[in-house]
Write an enzyme that holds these catalytic residues in place. Structure first.
Site, mmCIF file in Angstrom:
data_model
loop_
_atom_site.group_PDB
_atom_site.id
_atom_site.type_symbol
_atom_site.label_atom_id
_atom_site.label_comp_id
_atom_site.label_asym_id
_atom_site.label_seq_id
_atom_site.Cartn_x
_atom_site.Cartn_y
_atom_site.Cartn_z
ATOM 1 N N ASP A 90 0.933 -1.122 -0.070
ATOM 2 C CA ASP A 90 -0.032 -0.056 -0.026
ATOM 3 C C ASP A 90 0.757 1.041 0.057
ATOM 4 O O ASP A 90 2.052 1.146 0.357
ATOM 5 C CB ASP A 90 -1.037 0.121 1.050
ATOM 6 N N ASP A 122 8.769 4.067 -1.444
ATOM 7 C CA ASP A 122 8.006 3.522 0.016
ATOM 8 C C ASP A 122 6.712 3.009 -0.622
ATOM 9 O O ASP A 122 5.872 3.556 -0.413
ATOM 10 C CB ASP A 122 7.742 4.763 0.542
ATOM 11 N N GLU A 153 0.330 -0.975 5.736
ATOM 12 C CA GLU A 153 1.295 -0.175 6.485
ATOM 13 C C GLU A 153 1.091 1.154 6.853
ATOM 14 O O GLU A 153 1.104 1.820 7.886
ATOM 15 C CB GLU A 153 2.370 -0.632 6.177
HETATM 16 N N1 BES Z 1 8.725 3.601 5.297
HETATM 17 C C1 BES Z 1 8.113 4.425 6.475
HETATM 18 C C2 BES Z 1 9.173 4.563 7.766
HETATM 19 C C3 BES Z 1 10.127 5.312 7.513
HETATM 20 C C4 BES Z 1 9.903 6.673 7.314
HETATM 21 C C5 BES Z 1 11.217 4.832 7.094
HETATM 22 C C6 BES Z 1 11.019 7.784 7.258
HETATM 23 C C7 BES Z 1 12.673 5.728 6.794
HETATM 24 C C8 BES Z 1 12.095 7.088 6.706
HETATM 25 C C9 BES Z 1 6.625 3.812 6.515
HETATM 26 O O1 BES Z 1 5.947 3.539 5.674
HETATM 27 C C10 BES Z 1 5.685 4.789 7.196
HETATM 28 O O2 BES Z 1 5.717 5.965 6.615
HETATM 29 N N2 BES Z 1 5.188 4.668 8.355
HETATM 30 C C11 BES Z 1 4.474 5.717 8.982
HETATM 31 C C12 BES Z 1 3.820 4.932 10.150
HETATM 32 C C13 BES Z 1 2.273 5.201 10.465
HETATM 33 C C14 BES Z 1 1.365 5.111 9.444
HETATM 34 C C15 BES Z 1 1.806 4.365 11.758
HETATM 35 C C16 BES Z 1 4.932 6.963 9.605
HETATM 36 O O3 BES Z 1 6.187 6.934 10.046
HETATM 37 O O4 BES Z 1 4.015 7.957 9.160
HETATM 38 MN MN MN Z 2 7.061 2.355 4.019
#
Ligand code: BES
Ligand code: MN
Length: 450
Positions: A90, A122, A153
């Site tokens: 997603d 991503d 996710e």
């Molecule tokens: N891939 C990201 C996490 C990430 C952010 C890794 C920055 C490296 C650098 C992940 O897909 C993400 O964006 N997660 C969300 C989580 C939330 C929906 C609970 C986020 O961090 O906003």
């Molecule tokens: Mn991600």
């Protein structure tokens, strides 16, 4: 396979990997409510087809209202370890297409060695790094591999815990590779060893029973939008540090800092604008809390009338450092806002979603195997351990479900990837290295045995 053999095998499969990445990125698989979840189903189907073509036994699994996840498996050769490869299919919503430099965010475009489009980094690049590693090894895969590609996710992985519980026997592995983070810089591979948690909440402020003429009543009756602004302003102190009391504020366990010029440029901070908060930048963005206002429900500036607003609502997001828990942090945020109601306004704070932070111990043979693979793929560059201020809440779930497994959080993005924003992109040469590193990692883990 030897390093030169793997390199050659990977070079041979990369053009196909690139094409399949573009096809995946054409599917607008946004799991947020209000979006057509038929696309999420289509991206699950497309992911399943890619894994089946590598000889995996594949199923698409789902819990209740949750989005479809894909599990593919190839059993381990005798004596070899099993490796779980995670990614998510997603993506974030693309936002206003006019803020992108291409017409359609879901039609990938290559410019200057980068591929642009929503989800190309991503995390559809994560999916394709896994597929690339499988393709490079072909029918001679040296370890057992389980690929687990989640479908929600970006919307908080609401059914993740249940999925793990239901399919725990199939997902059990010696090593878990989560290809959903960033490298330290182009040319500098990284393993992510801590991530912050997140608490997103709505705060609604009400001051009047109905809107009234701003000239007739303004001056004595408080409008809710101004009250909301005053309340939101209490989230930070004069220094720009988060003012919510009780949140964990530790120091990032690395010797160096993020050079502030580099940080300003990568973050796009305008000339003359100050950075906020105190302590080293790595502490501020990796292990200390941050607070942000993500959005506000109120009349738009252009169409607003000369009226006092009776109520207004904001979405507030705090990132919480390792050491905090989502439930406790929400209570602290709620207490902070409720106890600071400006002018006695009614304040209601409700949870949107939240997730826990995590810390990973980067030692042991799995980490040695990973560092060797990254160093080789990046032509000798020494991999670094980094924190990430973003969140992958389910890592804590993996840690609890498989306490013996080594968890490796690897980089697909670089500091210019702009995930979640317009013009998200993937550095193609770095991506090729990430694919090679993953293929090598499987060999290294096989050599280490179970
Ligand atoms: N891939 C990201 C996490 C990430 C952010 C890794 C920055 C490296 C650098 C992940 O897909 C993400 O964006 N997660 C969300 C989580 C939330 C929906 C609970 C986020 O961090 O906003
Ligand atoms: Mn991600």
């Amino acid at each position: 396979m030897t390093l030169p053999e793997l390199r050659a095998a990977l070079d041979a499969v990369l053009p196909g990997v690139r094409k399949d990445l573009e096809d995946l990125a054409r599917i607008p698989s946004v799991a947020f409510p209000g979006f057509d979840h038929g696309h999420v189903q289509r991206s699950a189907d497309a992911t399943a087809a890619l894994l089946r073509a590598e000889g995996m036994e594949v199923e698409i699994v789902q819990v209740g209202e949750g989005q479809p996840a894909v599990i593919g498996r190839i059993p381990a050769p005798p004596g070899a370890p099993t490796v779980l490869l995670y990614a998510h299919h997603d993506v974030q919503p693309a936002g206003d297409p006019s803020s992108w430099d291409q017409d359609d965010p879901f039609e990938p475009v290559e410019r200057d060695g980068r591929l642009y489009g929503r989800g190309v980094a991503d995390d559809k690049a994560g999916i394709m790094a896994h597929v690339a590693a499988l393709r490079a090894h072909g029918s001679r895969l040296p370890v057992g591999v389980t690929v687990f590609v989640e479908g929600e996710e970006e919307y908080g992985s609401a059914t993740f815990d249940e999925l793990i519980e239901l399919h725990k026997d199939k997902l059990a592995a010696d090593v878990i590779v989560i290809a959903d983070s960033a490298n330290w810089a182009v040319g500098a591979p990284a393993l992510t060893t801590s991530l912050r948690g997140i608490v997103n909440a709505f705060v609604e402020v009400s001051t009047l029973s109905h809107a009234v003429h701003s000239g007739m009543f303004g001056g004595a009756s408080p409008d809710a939008l101004t009250a909301l602004c005053r309340l939101l302003a209490t989230l930070h102190d004069e220094n720009g540090d988060v003012a919510i009391e009780g949140l964990s504020r530790t120091s990032a366990g690395v010797p160096d800092d993020y050079p502030s010029d580099r940080f300003r440029s990568e973050a796009g901070v305008l000339d003359g604008v100050d950075l906020i908060g105190s302590d080293r930048i790595v502490d501020r963005i990796w292990t200390k809390p941050s607070a942000t206002v993500l959005g506000i429900d109120a009349p738009g500036a252009e169409e607003s009338a000369n009226a006092l607003q009776p109520s207004a609502r904001a979405k507030v997001s705090i990132r919480i450092g390792p050491g905090d828990r989502q439930e406790g942090a929400f209570e602290l945020l709620k207490k902070h806002l409720e106890s600071r109601a400006p002018w006695g306004a009614q304040v209601r704070v409700t949870l949107d979603h939240s997730g826990n932070p995590c810390v990973i111990d980067p030692s042991g043979p799995g980490y040695e195997a990973a560092r060797d693979a990254l160093r080789a793929a990046w032509d000798g560059a020494e991999p670094v351990n980094i924190g990430i201020g973003g969140s992958i809440p389910f890592i804590a779930t993996f840690q609890a479900a498989f306490p013996e497994a080594t968890i490796l959080v690897t980089g697909i993005e670089d500091p210019d990837s702009r995930a979640h924003g317009p013009n998200e992109s993937l550095h193609l040469a770095e991506f090729a290295k990430a694919c090679l590193a993953e293929a090598l990692l499987l060999s290294n883990l096989a050599a280490g045995g179970k």
